[in-house]
Design an enzyme around this catalytic site. Structure first.
Site, PDB file in Angstrom:
ATOM      1  N   LYS A  78      34.594  39.635  34.314  1.00  0.00           N
ATOM      2  CA  LYS A  78      34.305  39.010  33.013  1.00  0.00           C
ATOM      3  C   LYS A  78      32.805  38.719  32.942  1.00  0.00           C
ATOM      4  O   LYS A  78      32.224  38.220  33.920  1.00  0.00           O
ATOM      5  CB  LYS A  78      35.125  37.725  32.875  1.00  0.00           C
ATOM      6  CG  LYS A  78      35.041  37.079  31.497  1.00  0.00           C
ATOM      7  CD  LYS A  78      35.933  35.829  31.400  1.00  0.00           C
ATOM      8  CE  LYS A  78      35.892  35.206  30.011  1.00  0.00           C
ATOM      9  NZ  LYS A  78      36.765  34.023  29.898  1.00  0.00           N
ATOM     10  N   SER A 158      39.658  33.766  25.648  1.00  0.00           N
ATOM     11  CA  SER A 158      38.410  34.480  25.602  1.00  0.00           C
ATOM     12  C   SER A 158      38.345  35.682  26.547  1.00  0.00           C
ATOM     13  O   SER A 158      37.486  36.543  26.368  1.00  0.00           O
ATOM     14  CB  SER A 158      37.271  33.521  25.959  1.00  0.00           C
ATOM     15  OG  SER A 158      37.365  33.103  27.302  1.00  0.00           O
ATOM     16  N   SER A 182      42.177  30.583  28.211  1.00  0.00           N
ATOM     17  CA  SER A 182      41.456  31.852  28.099  1.00  0.00           C
ATOM     18  C   SER A 182      41.877  32.920  29.099  1.00  0.00           C
ATOM     19  O   SER A 182      41.470  34.070  28.972  1.00  0.00           O
ATOM     20  CB  SER A 182      39.940  31.625  28.244  1.00  0.00           C
ATOM     21  OG  SER A 182      39.395  31.174  27.028  1.00  0.00           O
TER      22      SER A 182
END
Lengths: 492, 488
Positions: A78, A158, A182
């Site tokens: 990420k 997210s 997330s």
């Protein structure tokens, strides 16, 4: 060799170890999938050469008999984790071009364990969002589509780049971070598994901060076993993070068991919210049956302050964010917008106006407001009290049960653009995931059902502090019974 | 009560003063990062990723800084808070990389304490006075802007960014510039005894925010102003003097004192508005979520206490107990180096009262002349003890000792050697002295008459003549005794 990309982390590890294929073959296969999936926009930066370099090392280590726990396993990272020498943006213009001279503790642990990096995964800007639509580098598109429809769907957020990339087999597994859901909500939206461990398990050092008291890294993967393997190689005490837990890392994979005899599963009545999707409700019922089948006893529990959780979260997280994001000021790194003749204040205003997206600005403004003189007690102090009450709710509930079962999200994935007119509607996506975040509890999402429209739904398991094992085992019990094998049909 | 008053047109005004002193903690590393803290290093060479607030960097407390704050608190008899917490003070400035300063607003590490300033007639402090200290908390320093490096731009030096400061907040207990000066000097002495701050005001290791208000006797507190970052005792006293007079003028002209932040100009000794209350920042303090609360263990606190040295007040009381005069005790304890030197002198066997007199007059005088600090005194405590020992055992007289000391300073030789080589040994031979006395009295028969007739002041004259005749080496005590007998 395309079938290599269908392997789990465990499958790659074991197959490489057994000599069924080389790590380079694995890396090349995933690199090819990444290169051919631009339409998903899952990656901000692709690093095929890094994946290959780690693979060559893994093959050499195998020859030398010095294999590491994740040798031969390529991963997606990420883009909230600082990676030395590789651009790290948090999906924000304000960090575009920023190349850290340091490596986050979690990513370093993964590389030390032999893993390689396929690239930096897209996300909601500064991890603020539930649909990936706040990224400054374009939204990720879910590989999933409703049956007979080509509407572009949200991969969740997210960690939407992570979820989409795993679901589309662009990487066997990926890192995520979870502040209010997330990891879990995008996992649920894309039919994969993801666990947020107890707050403090994974070091936050080198992860771009959103809300420090809530941010927690965790793995996202195809199944529960892979989550256990990765978490073992991400967790651990780090003296550089003052909130890091000084506890040994258990051997979660070895202790995996879907047998829940003697365990009690709590069903919180307050989570039966108005307007919940009927199919989500049905999945929840089915999940209860699965856990009973696994030997668990099901008890009804009460978490009376649940209805205040979302409100408290959307005060605390923005408050911390408003302060955490003050460092992006154009002085030392990242974007600097210096209009002709501008002074310091003008530079701040211009830089931050140009660098932050609308959702980030909204949260900075909310956070600034709730911390302001005259409002602090009414908002921030009050929200902290709610947070304490929510933690106490869980502690009381855990006197009656070992894990708690709820849906992960109130609905299946929605279409891009369907929910971004009213921020509050978007915030509701976190309604089931946020209470565990506020209490710092381990929680995971596992895929459990497919809707009539052909979209995945996830079940959410919340555990006691430090009891990741209990969470993983309950997740495994569901995985073993849900028979979730659906994959998105390739259209990209 | 201080009798310091500002005499205005409408009567006398009292002054109320509180000081917030920022003292840089003596530590090799910063408060929340491992970066070094050396003064005067090249810009941006003492900066870690944490100090520069790079993305994802986290603070972790440096327990040495915490220890020094706790020890400082103990040195002013303050409450030590085993639970304390860090808060963020949010504001934007180019010298503040994080966009917030980590400080302790709500739960400081040190609570209420006290500090006693000594009576000083000359300065108008009639009696010893106890000044309250409200709290001590630890916080980060900011970096600094350099405006002289480029015609249109300012440069940023982050060497100081993140350095640990103690903010020591007094009660508004001081009533004159002299009291404020005495408080600062005493605080500085304590910090230096404890070793928690080097007290170097020129290098910015210690600076004060000065809160001043004025009122008529018996009135409630007036509106105060805060003059920021004043960096010497003299400037603090000047700033108070100027600010108190300014406030009196404003009030007597029918105006109101604005609650504001002011700046001191050392060139003019005046203060001017920096920002008014309307422009005051809203710092949006909240608990720093990157840092857990500090919970100090009993062992940690006990170790801090055990490591405390003898402090100025205790040392002064001990010296008084040894018969040393109050003045000398105060002089010797004012600076930790003097006190340590003097203690070493006592340890080397010197007699306390004589040693104190000698250090306060002879040694300090010499150092002053030579422009040297006691820490690099040309004479060591052991060498001084040797000299004083020669006086104490009657080998040399006090006046010969002065000569010997001068020679010691010049040559670096030991006192005994000098006395030996130069033949300065005191003569206590009663026969030889009596012979000289007889000659002196015979040669001054008229004066002997006068003395016997009641002019007793002439006794000193006979002593002087006898000493002169013996080249100053006669034991003065013996001369006194024998003269008295001879003049019987």
């Amino acid at each position: 060799m395309t079938d290599l990309t269908n392997l789990t982390v465990a499958g790659i590890r074991d197959g490489h170890r057994a000599g069924e294929f080389t790590a380079v073959e694995v890396a090349e296969a995933f690199n090819a999938n990444v290169a051919n999936a631009k339409a998903l926009n899952a990656f901000i930066v692709e690093t095929p050469e890094l994946a290959l370099a780690a693979a060559r090392q893994a093959d050499a280590d195998r020859a030398a008999g010095t294999l590491k726990p994740l040798s031969g396993v390529p991963l997606g990272m990420k883009d909230l984790f600082a990676t030395k020498g590789v651009q790290t943006t948090a999906a924000s213009k304000i960090l575009e071009g920023f190349v850290p001279p340091y490596e986050s503790s979690v990513s370093q642990k993964l590389w030390d364990a032999g893993a390689g990096m396929l690239g930096k995964l897209n996300l909601d800007q500064f991890a603020m969002g539930s649909s990936n639509e706040t990224s400054a580098f374009g939204n990720v598109i879910s590989p999933w589509r409703r049956t007979g429809s080509d509407t572009a769907l949200a991969p969740g957020g997210s960690s939407g780049g992570s979820s989409a990339a795993i679901a589309a087999r662009l990487c066997p597994a990926a890192t995520g971070t979870d502040t209010g859901g997330s990891i879990r909500q995008p996992a649920a939206f894309t039919g994969i598994s993801g666990i947020k461990p107890t707050y403090g398990r994974c070091s936050r050092w080198g992860i771009v901060a959103f809300a420090s008291s809530l941010d927690q890294a965790g793995p996202m993967a195809q199944d529960v076993r892979d989550c256990a393997i990765l978490l073992e190689n991400m967790a651990g005490f780090d003296a550089k993070d003052g909130t890091s837990l000084d506890l040994p890392v258990p051997n979660w994979e070895a202790a995996l068991s879907g047998d829940l005899k003697g365990k009690k599963v709590g069903i919180p009545k307050e989570y039966r919210i108005e307007g919940i999707d009927a199919e989500v409700d049905a999945m929840w019922e089915a999940g209860v049956a699965m856990l009973k089948d696994a030997g668990a006893e099901v008890v009804s529990i009460s978490l009376p302050h649940t209805k205040y959780a979302l409100g408290a979260y959307y005060i605390i997280a923005p408050a911390e964010a408003s302060s955490n994001l003050a460092r992006y000021d154009g002085v030392r790194y990242g974007l600097r917008d210096l209009p002709e003749g501008a002074g310091l204040q003008d530079m701040y205003a211009a830089t931050r106006a140009a660098g932050f997206g609308p959702e980030v600005k909204r949260r900075i403004m909310i956070g600034t407001y709730v911390l302001s003189a005259g409002f602090y007690d009414a908002y921030y102090t009050q929200a902290q009290k709610v947070r304490t009450l929510i933690s106490q709710d869980f502690m009381k509930a855990f006197e009656q049960c070992d894990v708690i079962l709820t849906p992960t999200a109130p609905s299946a994935a929605f279409g891009l653009g369907e929910k971004n007119t009213d921020p509050l509607e978007m915030y509701l996506n976190d309604v089931f995931s946020v209470p565990a975040s506020l209490a710092g509890l381990p929680a995971m999402s596992v895929p459990a059902a497919i809707t009539k429209e052909g979209l995945p739904l996830g079940l959410h398991i919340i555990g006691k502090p430090f009891d990741e094992q209990g969470v993983l085992n309950a997740g495994l019990a569901i995985e073993q019974r849900a028979g979730f094998t659906a994959k998105p049909a390739k259209w990209w | 009560m201080s009798d310091y008053r500002i005499k205005g047109e409408t009567g006398e005004w009292e002054v109320v003063i509180g000081l917030e002193v920022h003292a840089q903690v003596t530590s090799n590393a910063k408060l929340f990062s491992g970066a070094a803290t050396a003064f005067g290093a090249e810009p941006n060479t003492q900066v870690s990723l944490v100090d520069a607030a790079m993305p994802g960097m986290l603070p972790t407390p440096n327990m040495e800084c915490i220890r020094q704050a706790v020890r400082t608190g103990m040195a002013i008899n303050a409450q030590i808070n085993k639970y304390s917490r860090f808060d963020r003070k949010n504001y934007f400035y180019a010298d503040l990389p994080q966009g917030y300063q980590i400080s302790q607003l709500y739960h400081p590490i040190v609570g209420e304490g006290t500090l006693e300033i000594e009576a000083d007639e000359k300065a108008g402090i009639a009696a010893n006075k106890v000044i309250g200290v409200e709290r001590i908390h630890v916080e980060q320093d900011a970096g600094k802007l350099m405006h002289d490096q480029h015609p249109t731009m300012s440069y940023v030096d982050l060497n100081r960014s993140g350095v640990a400061l103690m903010e020591i907040v007094s009660r508004p207990d001081m009533a004159s510039p002299a009291e404020a000066g005495a408080y600062l000097r005493k605080l500085r002495a304590i910090l230096r005894y404890v070793g928690s701050c080097d007290g170097n005001m020129e290098e910015g290791s210690m600076r004060a925010d000065v809160n001043v208000s004025v009122r008529k006797a018996g009135d409630p507190l007036g509106t105060r102003t805060e003059t920021k970052n004043v960096n010497s005792v003299r400037f603090v006293m000047q700033a108070i003097e100027h600010e108190a007079h300014r406030q009196v003028e404003v009030l007597e002209a029918g105006g109101k004192v604005d609650q504001e932040t002011r700046l001191f100009n050392p060139d003019t000794g005046t203060t001017r508005t920096m920002r008014s209350k309307e422009d005051a920042h809203d710092y949006r303090y909240f608990p720093d979520p990157d840092l857990l609360p500090l919970n100090l263990s009993d062992e940690f606190v006990a170790a801090c206490r055990d490591s405390l040295p003898e402090l100025p007040d205790a040392k002064r009381d001990r010296y008084l107990g040894l018969g040393i005069s109050a003045y000398n005790a105060a002089v010797l304890t004012a600076e930790v180096e003097s006190a340590r030197w003097f203690d070493a002198l006592l340890d080397a066997g010197a007699k306390p009262v004589a040693a104190a007199n000698w250090v306060a007059s002879e040694l300090f005088g010499a150092l002053n002349r030579l422009g040297r600090d006691i820490s690099d005194s040309p004479v060591s405590p052991a060498e001084a003890a040797e000299l004083l020992g020669l006086v104490a055992d009657g080998t040399i007289s006090g006046s010969i000792a002065k000569q010997v000391f001068e020679i010691m300073l010049e040559t670096g030789d030991g006192a005994a050697k000098i006395v030996d080589e130069k033949g300065l040994k005191q003569n206590s031979d009663t026969g030889a002295i009596e012979a000289e006395i007889a000659k002196v009295l015979a040669a001054n028969a008229d004066k002997v008459e006068q003395y016997k007739g009641g002019k007793e002041a002439l006794f000193g004259f006979f002593v002087g003549q006898t000493m002169k005749a013996m080249q100053g080496k006669a034991n003065p005590q013996v001369v006194n005794e024998l003269l008295k007998k001879a003049l019987g």
